[in-house]
Scaffold this active site. Structure first.
Site, mmCIF file in Angstrom:
data_model
loop_
_atom_site.group_PDB
_atom_site.id
_atom_site.type_symbol
_atom_site.label_atom_id
_atom_site.label_comp_id
_atom_site.label_asym_id
_atom_site.label_seq_id
_atom_site.Cartn_x
_atom_site.Cartn_y
_atom_site.Cartn_z
ATOM 1 N N GLU A 84 0.836 -1.195 0.000
ATOM 2 C CA GLU A 84 0.000 0.000 0.000
ATOM 3 C C GLU A 84 0.872 1.247 0.000
ATOM 4 O O GLU A 84 1.995 1.228 0.500
ATOM 5 C CB GLU A 84 -0.913 -0.016 1.232
ATOM 6 C CG GLU A 84 -1.898 -1.187 1.174
ATOM 7 C CD GLU A 84 -2.874 -1.260 2.338
ATOM 8 O OE1 GLU A 84 -4.044 -1.548 2.079
ATOM 9 O OE2 GLU A 84 -2.471 -1.046 3.495
ATOM 10 N N CYS A 104 7.564 -7.623 6.046
ATOM 11 C CA CYS A 104 8.727 -7.111 6.784
ATOM 12 C C CYS A 104 9.205 -8.198 7.719
ATOM 13 O O CYS A 104 8.412 -8.975 8.239
ATOM 14 C CB CYS A 104 8.318 -5.873 7.582
ATOM 15 S SG CYS A 104 9.671 -5.081 8.462
ATOM 16 N N CYS A 108 7.684 -5.846 14.502
ATOM 17 C CA CYS A 108 7.428 -4.929 15.621
ATOM 18 C C CYS A 108 6.082 -5.299 16.264
ATOM 19 O O CYS A 108 5.115 -5.622 15.562
ATOM 20 C CB CYS A 108 7.396 -3.485 15.139
ATOM 21 S SG CYS A 108 9.000 -2.936 14.512
ATOM 22 N N GLY A 153 7.521 -2.365 5.118
ATOM 23 C CA GLY A 153 8.896 -2.818 4.896
ATOM 24 C C GLY A 153 9.937 -2.051 5.676
ATOM 25 O O GLY A 153 9.689 -0.949 6.173
ATOM 26 N N SER A 185 12.828 5.982 6.921
ATOM 27 C CA SER A 185 12.565 5.596 8.306
ATOM 28 C C SER A 185 12.983 4.149 8.511
ATOM 29 O O SER A 185 12.643 3.271 7.722
ATOM 30 C CB SER A 185 11.071 5.768 8.612
ATOM 31 O OG SER A 185 10.789 5.356 9.926
ATOM 32 N N SER A 209 13.201 4.628 14.143
ATOM 33 C CA SER A 209 12.101 4.121 14.961
ATOM 34 C C SER A 209 12.702 3.512 16.227
ATOM 35 O O SER A 209 13.013 2.330 16.262
ATOM 36 C CB SER A 209 11.321 3.064 14.176
ATOM 37 O OG SER A 209 10.692 3.660 13.062
ATOM 38 N N LEU A 210 12.858 4.326 17.241
ATOM 39 C CA LEU A 210 13.597 3.890 18.430
ATOM 40 C C LEU A 210 12.660 3.201 19.442
ATOM 41 O O LEU A 210 12.906 2.085 19.864
ATOM 42 C CB LEU A 210 14.309 5.101 19.049
ATOM 43 C CG LEU A 210 15.401 4.783 20.051
ATOM 44 C CD1 LEU A 210 16.539 4.010 19.406
ATOM 45 C CD2 LEU A 210 15.935 6.060 20.688
ATOM 46 N N HIS A 211 11.636 3.889 19.864
ATOM 47 C CA HIS A 211 10.552 3.338 20.693
ATOM 48 C C HIS A 211 10.943 2.976 22.122
ATOM 49 O O HIS A 211 10.066 2.657 22.934
ATOM 50 C CB HIS A 211 9.892 2.106 20.045
ATOM 51 C CG HIS A 211 9.530 2.272 18.618
ATOM 52 N ND1 HIS A 211 9.006 3.434 18.108
ATOM 53 C CD2 HIS A 211 9.624 1.427 17.568
ATOM 54 C CE1 HIS A 211 8.785 3.296 16.809
ATOM 55 N NE2 HIS A 211 9.165 2.093 16.448
ATOM 56 N N ASN A 284 -1.383 3.585 17.032
ATOM 57 C CA ASN A 284 -2.630 3.470 16.262
ATOM 58 C C ASN A 284 -3.145 2.045 16.407
ATOM 59 O O ASN A 284 -2.424 1.098 16.107
ATOM 60 C CB ASN A 284 -2.380 3.776 14.791
ATOM 61 C CG ASN A 284 -1.962 5.210 14.561
ATOM 62 O OD1 ASN A 284 -2.566 6.131 15.103
ATOM 63 N ND2 ASN A 284 -0.900 5.415 13.798
ATOM 64 N N CYS A 327 0.078 5.214 10.462
ATOM 65 C CA CYS A 327 1.309 4.457 10.728
ATOM 66 C C CYS A 327 0.988 3.133 11.396
ATOM 67 O O CYS A 327 0.237 3.083 12.365
ATOM 68 C CB CYS A 327 2.217 5.240 11.667
ATOM 69 S SG CYS A 327 2.766 6.791 11.002
HETATM 70 N N1 SAH Z 1 10.196 -0.195 8.956
HETATM 71 C C1 SAH Z 1 10.483 1.214 8.982
HETATM 72 C C2 SAH Z 1 9.512 1.983 8.122
HETATM 73 C C3 SAH Z 1 8.107 2.031 8.658
HETATM 74 S S1 SAH Z 1 7.818 3.634 9.196
HETATM 75 C C4 SAH Z 1 10.496 1.681 10.417
HETATM 76 O O1 SAH Z 1 10.187 0.894 11.304
HETATM 77 O O2 SAH Z 1 10.882 2.816 10.663
HETATM 78 C C5 SAH Z 1 6.372 3.468 10.037
HETATM 79 C C6 SAH Z 1 6.440 4.055 11.426
HETATM 80 O O3 SAH Z 1 5.194 3.726 12.056
HETATM 81 C C7 SAH Z 1 7.541 3.433 12.283
HETATM 82 O O4 SAH Z 1 8.076 4.394 13.133
HETATM 83 C C8 SAH Z 1 6.753 2.403 13.062
HETATM 84 O O5 SAH Z 1 7.383 2.031 14.252
HETATM 85 C C9 SAH Z 1 5.461 3.144 13.302
HETATM 86 N N2 SAH Z 1 4.361 2.256 13.677
HETATM 87 C C10 SAH Z 1 4.216 0.944 13.431
HETATM 88 N N3 SAH Z 1 3.067 0.484 13.961
HETATM 89 C C11 SAH Z 1 2.473 1.527 14.547
HETATM 90 C C12 SAH Z 1 1.240 1.705 15.249
HETATM 91 N N4 SAH Z 1 0.391 0.687 15.437
HETATM 92 N N5 SAH Z 1 0.951 2.930 15.697
HETATM 93 C C13 SAH Z 1 1.786 3.977 15.483
HETATM 94 N N6 SAH Z 1 2.942 3.877 14.825
HETATM 95 C C14 SAH Z 1 3.283 2.671 14.360
#
Ligand code: SAH
Length: 337
Positions: A84, A104, A108, A153, A185, A209-211, A284, A327
């Site tokens: 998408e 992917c 995550c 991805g 990203s 994407s550290l988290h 989300n 996201c």
């Molecule tokens: N794989 C790469 C590109 C994806 S970017 C990455 O991880 O950076 C998409 C972003 O959305 C990333 O920061 C990811 O962690 C975040 N994301 C994934 N699932 C999410 C969710 N349920 N709610 C909010 N952000 C989310």
């Protein structure tokens, strides 16, 4: 293909090399892939070009429009896989979110896109085609301003194709996107970050994407990430970041997992030596996770701690959630699934 590669193709057909540049402009600046419409080429050359498969390696399947104007397009690939792409309008300027893989491998905990694992990488052509196919969904006054490699991805797991796609999209004779307006990203793979810096001289904007600021929490949220947070910080310190630019640190906020005051303080400490802005993304929700977003006041308290430590912090606006375009909500499909 880049113009110089199309020039070789033209040369192999007995044409002068500048025909390659003309072909590139038709395809990449105007989005025209039908040789019979390429009116400045000789009829004989157009006929020869017609024997080459120039068609986009994908087509648009389902197209959805959210209440806030965000559009999500299904990109159906020739082998039946689908990903998408999302168009996010800000007045008449669009940001397009591109996918880089079918699925992917990172898994995550909060993300829908990697739920079925990785099927395959997208080719450079499949990445670039998303930009051209999506033009059909622009409103008349809209133009593309930013491209974010934030769809389905992990871009650094498909870096060579991503680099080729970016080179094509940035080319002055093609879509002519400025590399400063391309953001990649990633979950943060040190060797990939090094290679990206080398290949683009740090011009592609980098979002991590550290988290989590500690490895245990991060291993729960981003199980497929092999590098520890300290190694990621080291890779960012080596990155040839242009002056006046900053990294974006993405932080999906998950209730009860990474949203405490202590987590905010650890994050501020980890980021202190870096030029960053922090993007907080309250999770989300979707059908494939039980994790939840923190309450608004928890998000605000977390944000305030980071601000008090001197960081720039932004709350990412949730766009297109009613059509599953926000996201973490995007999906990849394999033919059998
Ligand atoms: N794989 C790469 C590109 C994806 S970017 C990455 O991880 O950076 C998409 C972003 O959305 C990333 O920061 C990811 O962690 C975040 N994301 C994934 N699932 C999410 C969710 N349920 N709610 C909010 N952000 C989310």
């Amino acid at each position: 293909m880049l113009p110089e590669e199309l020039s070789l193709l033209a040369a192999s057909m007995g044409e002068p090399p500048f025909r390659g540049k003309q072909l590139f402009s038709w395809i990449q600046a105007r989005g025209v892939v039908d040789p019979s419409a390429m009116t400045n080429l000789s009829k004989a050359f157009r006929e020869r070009v017609a024997s080459v498969d120039l068609a986009w390696p994908a087509r648009i399947g389902q197209a959805l429009r959210a209440a806030d104007g965000t559009r999500k397009l299904e990109i159906v690939l020739r082998d039946g896989c689908a990903v998408e792409t999302v168009l996010i309008p800000e007045r008449d300027k669009l940001t397009q979110c591109l996918s880089t893989q079918v699925g992917c491998a990172v898994h995550c905990a909060f993300c829908r896109s990697g739920h079925n694992g990785l099927a395959r990488n997208l080719t450079a052509g499949e990445i670039v085609a998303q930009v051209h196919l999506a033009r059909a969904a622009y409103l008349p006054e809209e133009t593309l301003r930013n491209v974010v490699l934030m769809g389905v991805g992990e871009p650094l797991h498909n870096l060579e194709n991503v680099l080729r796609a970016v080179a094509v999209l940035e080319h002055a004779d093609g879509a002519n996107l400025s590399s400063r307006r391309v953001t990649l990203s990633t979950v943060g793979i040190p060797r990939g970050i090094d290679r990206l810096g080398e290949a683009t001289h740090g011009r592609v904007a980098l979002a991590i994407s550290l988290h989590a600021a500690d490895d245990d929490t991060r291993a729960f949220l981003v199980p497929g990430a092999k590098a520890g947070v300290a190694e990621i910080v080291e890779a960012l310190r080596r990155y040839p970041l242009p002056s006046r630019r900053r990294f974006t640190i993405e932080y999906v906020m998950v209730k009860g997992v990474n949203d405490s005051d202590g987590a905010a303080r650890r994050l501020a400490k980890l980021l202190a030596p870096l030029k960053v802005k922090v993007n907080l993304l309250p999770l989300n929700p979707h059908d494939l996770t039980d994790l939840m977003a923190p309450d608004d006041d928890r998000v605000a308290a977390f944000q305030q701690i980071l601000i008090d430590k001197g960081l720039s912090v932004f709350l990412r606006k949730r766009r297109g959630a009613d059509i599953g375009a926000a996201c973490g909500q995007l999906l990849a499909v394999r033919p059998s699934s």
